[in-house]
Design an enzyme around this catalytic site. Structure first.
Site, PDB file in Angstrom:
ATOM      1  N   GLU A 121      16.805  -1.222  -3.598  1.00  0.00           N
ATOM      2  CA  GLU A 121      15.680  -1.985  -3.031  1.00  0.00           C
ATOM      3  C   GLU A 121      15.356  -3.154  -3.958  1.00  0.00           C
ATOM      4  OE1 GLU A 121      14.020  -3.100  -0.833  1.00  0.00           O
ATOM      5  OE2 GLU A 121      12.246  -1.931  -0.316  1.00  0.00           O
ATOM      6  N   ASP A 122      14.794  -4.212  -3.392  1.00  0.00           N
ATOM      7  CA  ASP A 122      14.471  -5.376  -4.226  1.00  0.00           C
ATOM      8  C   ASP A 122      13.174  -5.192  -5.007  1.00  0.00           C
ATOM      9  OD1 ASP A 122      12.928  -5.475  -1.916  1.00  0.00           O
ATOM     10  OD2 ASP A 122      13.353  -7.564  -1.439  1.00  0.00           O
ATOM     11  N   ILE A 123      12.107  -4.789  -4.310  1.00  0.00           N
ATOM     12  CA  ILE A 123      10.803  -4.768  -4.976  1.00  0.00           C
ATOM     13  C   ILE A 123       9.930  -3.641  -4.434  1.00  0.00           C
ATOM     14  CG2 ILE A 123       9.945  -6.641  -3.464  1.00  0.00           C
ATOM     15  CD1 ILE A 123       8.258  -7.604  -5.863  1.00  0.00           C
ATOM     16  N   ASP A 125       6.250  -2.406  -4.020  1.00  0.00           N
ATOM     17  CA  ASP A 125       4.927  -3.032  -3.953  1.00  0.00           C
ATOM     18  C   ASP A 125       3.904  -1.934  -3.649  1.00  0.00           C
ATOM     19  OD1 ASP A 125       3.155  -5.249  -3.762  1.00  0.00           O
ATOM     20  OD2 ASP A 125       3.458  -5.391  -1.610  1.00  0.00           O
ATOM     21  N   THR A 126       3.476  -1.766  -2.407  1.00  0.00           N
ATOM     22  CA  THR A 126       2.562  -0.662  -2.094  1.00  0.00           C
ATOM     23  C   THR A 126       3.275   0.692  -2.159  1.00  0.00           C
ATOM     24  OG1 THR A 126       3.019  -0.733   0.278  1.00  0.00           O
ATOM     25  CG2 THR A 126       1.209  -2.125  -0.525  1.00  0.00           C
ATOM     26  N   GLY A 127       4.592   0.684  -1.992  1.00  0.00           N
ATOM     27  CA  GLY A 127       5.383   1.923  -2.025  1.00  0.00           C
ATOM     28  C   GLY A 127       5.651   2.481  -0.635  1.00  0.00           C
ATOM     29  N   LYS A 153       5.780  -3.803  -8.829  1.00  0.00           N
ATOM     30  CA  LYS A 153       4.407  -4.333  -9.003  1.00  0.00           C
ATOM     31  C   LYS A 153       3.457  -3.133  -8.964  1.00  0.00           C
ATOM     32  CE  LYS A 153       4.590  -7.673  -5.634  1.00  0.00           C
ATOM     33  NZ  LYS A 153       4.138  -8.798  -4.787  1.00  0.00           N
ATOM     34  N   PHE A 174       3.187 -13.045  -5.796  1.00  0.00           N
ATOM     35  CA  PHE A 174       4.188 -13.033  -4.727  1.00  0.00           C
ATOM     36  C   PHE A 174       5.419 -13.786  -5.228  1.00  0.00           C
ATOM     37  CE2 PHE A 174       6.371 -14.205  -0.851  1.00  0.00           C
ATOM     38  CZ  PHE A 174       6.400 -12.975  -0.217  1.00  0.00           C
ATOM     39  N   VAL A 175       6.552 -13.076  -5.313  1.00  0.00           N
ATOM     40  CA  VAL A 175       7.746 -13.670  -5.910  1.00  0.00           C
ATOM     41  C   VAL A 175       8.834 -13.957  -4.877  1.00  0.00           C
ATOM     42  CG1 VAL A 175       7.385 -12.725  -8.223  1.00  0.00           C
ATOM     43  CG2 VAL A 175       8.632 -11.360  -6.547  1.00  0.00           C
ATOM     44  N   ASP A 181      12.643 -13.611  -0.193  1.00  0.00           N
ATOM     45  CA  ASP A 181      12.273 -14.798   0.575  1.00  0.00           C
ATOM     46  C   ASP A 181      10.779 -14.848   0.884  1.00  0.00           C
ATOM     47  OD1 ASP A 181      12.374 -12.598   2.481  1.00  0.00           O
ATOM     48  OD2 ASP A 181      12.172 -14.120   4.031  1.00  0.00           O
ATOM     49  N   ARG A 187      15.335 -17.821  -0.788  1.00  0.00           N
ATOM     50  CA  ARG A 187      16.235 -16.734  -1.198  1.00  0.00           C
ATOM     51  C   ARG A 187      17.270 -17.179  -2.215  1.00  0.00           C
ATOM     52  NH1 ARG A 187      15.914 -12.464   2.228  1.00  0.00           N
ATOM     53  NH2 ARG A 187      15.482 -12.983   4.387  1.00  0.00           N
TER      54      ARG A 187
HETATM   55  P1  5GP Z   1       6.022  -2.024   0.083  1.00  0.00           P
HETATM   56  O1  5GP Z   1       6.357  -1.232   1.295  1.00  0.00           O
HETATM   57  O2  5GP Z   1       6.351  -1.340  -1.225  1.00  0.00           O
HETATM   58  O3  5GP Z   1       4.600  -2.531   0.111  1.00  0.00           O
HETATM   59  O4  5GP Z   1       6.818  -3.351   0.163  1.00  0.00           O
HETATM   60  C1  5GP Z   1       8.125  -3.388  -0.077  1.00  0.00           C
HETATM   61  C2  5GP Z   1       8.768  -4.596   0.568  1.00  0.00           C
HETATM   62  O5  5GP Z   1       7.866  -5.707   0.708  1.00  0.00           O
HETATM   63  C3  5GP Z   1       9.846  -5.069  -0.338  1.00  0.00           C
HETATM   64  O6  5GP Z   1      11.020  -4.421  -0.048  1.00  0.00           O
HETATM   65  C4  5GP Z   1       9.893  -6.540  -0.038  1.00  0.00           C
HETATM   66  O7  5GP Z   1      10.755  -6.752   1.048  1.00  0.00           O
HETATM   67  C5  5GP Z   1       8.469  -6.909   0.342  1.00  0.00           C
HETATM   68  N1  5GP Z   1       7.731  -7.491  -0.810  1.00  0.00           N
HETATM   69  C6  5GP Z   1       6.798  -6.900  -1.577  1.00  0.00           C
HETATM   70  N2  5GP Z   1       6.346  -7.725  -2.535  1.00  0.00           N
HETATM   71  C7  5GP Z   1       7.036  -8.871  -2.376  1.00  0.00           C
HETATM   72  C8  5GP Z   1       7.048 -10.137  -3.096  1.00  0.00           C
HETATM   73  O8  5GP Z   1       6.339 -10.374  -4.086  1.00  0.00           O
HETATM   74  N3  5GP Z   1       7.913 -11.069  -2.620  1.00  0.00           N
HETATM   75  C9  5GP Z   1       8.721 -10.867  -1.547  1.00  0.00           C
HETATM   76  N4  5GP Z   1       9.511 -11.867  -1.186  1.00  0.00           N
HETATM   77  N5  5GP Z   1       8.748  -9.705  -0.866  1.00  0.00           N
HETATM   78  C10 5GP Z   1       7.907  -8.721  -1.277  1.00  0.00           C
HETATM   79 MG    MG Z   2      12.878  -4.984   0.250  1.00  0.00          MG
END
Ligand code: 5GP
Ligand code: MG
Length: 205
Positions: A121-123, A125-127, A153, A174-175, A181, A187
């Site tokens: 996975e790339d990132i 965030d909330t999980g 994060k 926000f990256v 993207d 991207r």
């Molecule tokens: P979560 O479900 O953990 O909130 O979010 C995960 C997904 O949200 C990541 O896989 C990614 O696609 C997107 N996301 C979360 N934070 C960022 C960010 O800072 N930048 C971008 N481009 N995508 C994010």
């Molecule tokens: Mg992702």
């Protein structure tokens, strides 16, 4: 496994090489390309030392993780045999905001049965996304499941998620770049960069 590298400073965009078209939209560079490259190699080495010589099934969470997935799996330090690669699409974000509702498509989960699975996975965030995807994989009885995530994060976490290999812990920004993207843009940036707030405020979702 090594702890992720904590990133706390942002480099001004005029100090590193960024295509001129994008400079005005960026607050700065959070993780420069060279550091990403080295850390991804380290994660490849760690995955290898744990799993070699066993076969791995690697699953990429599209779209954002594609670049990380390729660099990790085809890394010169990846010695564990990645004999199967698969992708799935998970969508939670609309523009800059997580909708909290995750849709998963494009993957036949029954393929994970009795396999050693690495989810990429790339990132985090909330999980919510990783929580949903990992639970769905576990229902289908893999031999084992590990998660590799480039960025985390933690300040945004709503659902706790276990990550086995993590590249960097970053602040709540926000990256974009290195595959990540904003509405399909940015991207291709080589560095992981922070987008200026006015870009998300003005651009239509
Ligand atoms: P979560 O479900 O953990 O909130 O979010 C995960 C997904 O949200 C990541 O896989 C990614 O696609 C997107 N996301 C979360 N934070 C960022 C960010 O800072 N930048 C971008 N481009 N995508 C994010
Ligand atoms: Mg992702």
């Amino acid at each position: 496994m090594s702890s992720p590298i904590e990133i706390n400073s942002i480099y001004p965009p005029d100090r590193l090489v960024i295509p001129g078209l994008y400079v005005k939209d960026l607050k700065g560079v959070l993780v420069p390309e060279g550091l990403i490259k080295d850390r991804v190699s380290k994660l490849a080495e760690e995955i290898s030392s744990k799993h070699y010589p066993n076969d791995l099934l690697a699953v990429c969470v599209l779209d954002g993780a594609m670049r990380f997935f390729v660099d990790l799996l085809y890394n010169e330090h990846m010695l564990a045999p990645v004999t199967e690669v698969e992708t799935l699409k998970a969508k939670s974000y609309e523009g800059k905001e997580s909708t909290g509702k995750i849709s998963i498509s494009g993957f036949d989960f029954s393929k994970v049965k009795d396999k050693r699975v690495i989810l990429v996975e790339d990132i985090l965030d909330t999980g919510t996304t990783l929580d949903k995807v990992t639970k769905e994989i576990l229902v289908h009885n893999p031999k084992c499941l590990e998660v590799a995530c480039l960025l985390d994060k933690p300040s945004r976490r709503v659902t706790p998620v276990n990550v086995d290999y993590c590249g960097f812990v970053i602040p709540n920004e926000f990256v974009v770049g290195f595959g990540l993207d904003f509405n399909g843009n940015y991207r291709g940036l080589k560095h992981i960069c922070v987008l200026k707030e006015e870009v998300y405020r003005t651009e239509k979702k």
